[in-house]
Design an enzyme around this catalytic site. Structure first.
Site, short mmCIF file in Angstrom:
data_model
loop_
_atom_site.label_atom_id
_atom_site.label_comp_id
_atom_site.label_asym_id
_atom_site.label_seq_id
_atom_site.Cartn_x
_atom_site.Cartn_y
_atom_site.Cartn_z
N TYR A 309 0.85 -1.21 0.00
CA TYR A 309 0.00 0.00 0.00
C TYR A 309 0.88 1.25 0.00
CZ TYR A 309 1.01 -0.11 5.05
OH TYR A 309 1.63 -0.15 6.27
N GLY A 323 5.53 3.07 13.50
CA GLY A 323 4.50 3.45 12.56
C GLY A 323 3.08 3.09 12.92
N HIS A 327 -5.69 6.90 13.14
CA HIS A 327 -5.76 7.83 12.01
C HIS A 327 -7.04 7.66 11.20
CE1 HIS A 327 -4.93 4.74 8.94
NE2 HIS A 327 -3.99 4.25 9.77
N CYS A 345 -2.65 -0.41 12.40
CA CYS A 345 -3.11 0.85 12.96
C CYS A 345 -4.57 0.75 13.39
CB CYS A 345 -2.97 1.98 11.94
SG CYS A 345 -1.24 2.43 11.58
#
Length: 418
Positions: A309, A323, A327, A345
């Site tokens: 990605y 990382g 978000h 994430c």
């Protein structure tokens, strides 16, 4: 190791002696020596401080107090400098000798109070003063505290970065004893050695909301070991904001934000899919970035593979250096609240990500529970400090690490606003 004074290097303290009480022993009416006024032990006690000249003592050398009379026994020694800082020491089993066990400060004036007892049980006193000179060390150990002055969340540890690596346990104890963290209101807390040059300080529990923290050092002028001496450090003053804890439950696909114990907002989210599971545990907000370009190659995903990605991401709140963010993920809105499809994430809608971005600050807590992933690393990838049990945390201290170890408590993974 002998601490006998060497010819030509002993500072004579004869002229510096101040007798606490002069004159002969005054006996009480009952003849009991314990009721007598302490006698002047000036001629029975000697103080040896090695030095390079005739006036000032070398802070690199130990302080020694000796009972010169065979019938005299030292019962107590108190040595402190003009700032009120005490010097630790040890008394021999026979009471004939006391010596310091930690370094003296440079360019300081010391007062030494000695209590004695003679063969008849009568008490004696002697008070002496001496000055130390400048160290001749070639190296200075400086400390840089973090974070910088400002307002932070309740989970932000205090950090101390040393200019030189310190491996020796005794030297670590000297350094740690000089690193001060004063909080209002007061908290139980402690330092933990992350590596030879880094220490973290955290309370047993999170910082109290709206508290203040003053971080400072008394290491300047203190001998650490060998030719290494402490240098100056800049104080840091922090303010702690609201108690903000965001709990992400990977099994229910939701993030709930609590402020000062009250639920403020519950947000549907997606977390890491199989093979990319989000880490469990307590994490601390490291910073906020309005825009981040996220690429799979930065986390080891081959470019052009099925998992590859390259995406523009907005309202990104960072929780690990590798990382992991909370978000905006508009491409996964259909899965948010029902499935885990991210690469690790915590993703949410753009409007919810903007709200979260605006309502958290550096140091706030982001806790993940019920994920199939491992636990957040304690050090090296952000602040996973809170994932250590308090007893384990104290084992990383040079001052409390030798205490009795007990089995670490285990905690069930379940959402909580604690």
């Amino acid at each position: 190791m002998s601490h006998e004074p060497r010819p030509g290097t002993v500072v004579s303290c004869t002229l510096l002696v101040t007798a606490l009480l002069a004159g002969a022993t005054a006996c009480g009416s009952d003849g009991n020596p314990l009721s007598s006024r302490p006698y002047d032990a000036t001629d029975r006690i000697s103080l040896n401080v090695s030095g390079g000249d005739a006036e000032k003592a070398d802070p690199d050398k130990p302080l020694e107090v000796r009972a010169e009379d065979s019938g005299e026994r030292i019962t107590d020694v108190t040595a402190l400098d003009a700032t009120g800082r005490y010097v630790a020491g040890e008394l021999s089993a026979d009471g004939r000798r006391w010596h310091s066990t930690e370094p003296l400060a440079a360019d300081a004036r010391y007062t030494v109070r000695v209590s004695t007892e003679n063969e008849d049980g009568a008490s004696g006193r002697r008070v002496l003063t001496f000055d130390t000179g400048r160290p001749t060390a070639r190296k200075r150990l400086t400390v840089t505290f973090g974070p910088g002055a400002g307002t932070y969340g309740v989970g932000r540890p205090v950090t101390a970065e040393l200019s030189q690596p310190i491996k020796d346990p005794a030297q670590r104890a000297v350094v740690e004893r000089a690193l001060k963290v004063d909080a209002k209101p007061a908290v139980q807390g402690g330092w933990h050695w992350v590596d030879d040059r880094t220490l973290h300080y955290r309370p047993k529990d999170y910082w109290p909301a709206h508290s203040t923290v003053h971080v400072h050092s008394t290491l300047d002028g203190i001998k650490v070991g060998g030719r290494l001496w402490g240098g100056k450090a800049k104080d840091v003053r922090l303010t702690i904001g609201d108690r903000v804890i965001a709990v992400t439950d990977a099994s229910s696909h939701s993030l709930t934000l609590y402020r000062n114990g009250e639920e403020v907002k519950k947000i549907p989210v997606t977390t890491g899919k199989p093979g990319f599971e989000t880490r469990n545990g307590v994490k601390v907000v490291l910073g906020k970035e309005y825009f981040v370009r996220m690429r799979g190659t930065t986390v080891g995903i081959a470019e052009g593979s099925s998992e590859s990605y390259d995406l523009p991401v907005y309202y990104a709140t960072r929780v690990t250096w590798s990382g992991e963010y909370v978000h905006a993920a508009p491409w996964s809105v259909g899965s948010q609240g029902s499935a885990n499809v991210s690469h690790g994430c915590v993703g949410m809608s753009t409007s919810n990500a903007e709200w979260f971005f605006d309502n958290v600050r550096e140091g706030d807590i982001v806790q993940v529970v019920n994920s199939q992933g491992g636990t957040m690393e304690t050090f090296g990838n952000g602040f996973g400090d809170w994932n250590l049990d308090w007893k384990k945390w104290r084992e990383g201290s040079a001052l409390t690490g030798g205490e009795q170890k007990t089995q670490e408590d285990t905690s069930r993974l379940q959402p909580a606003a604690a």
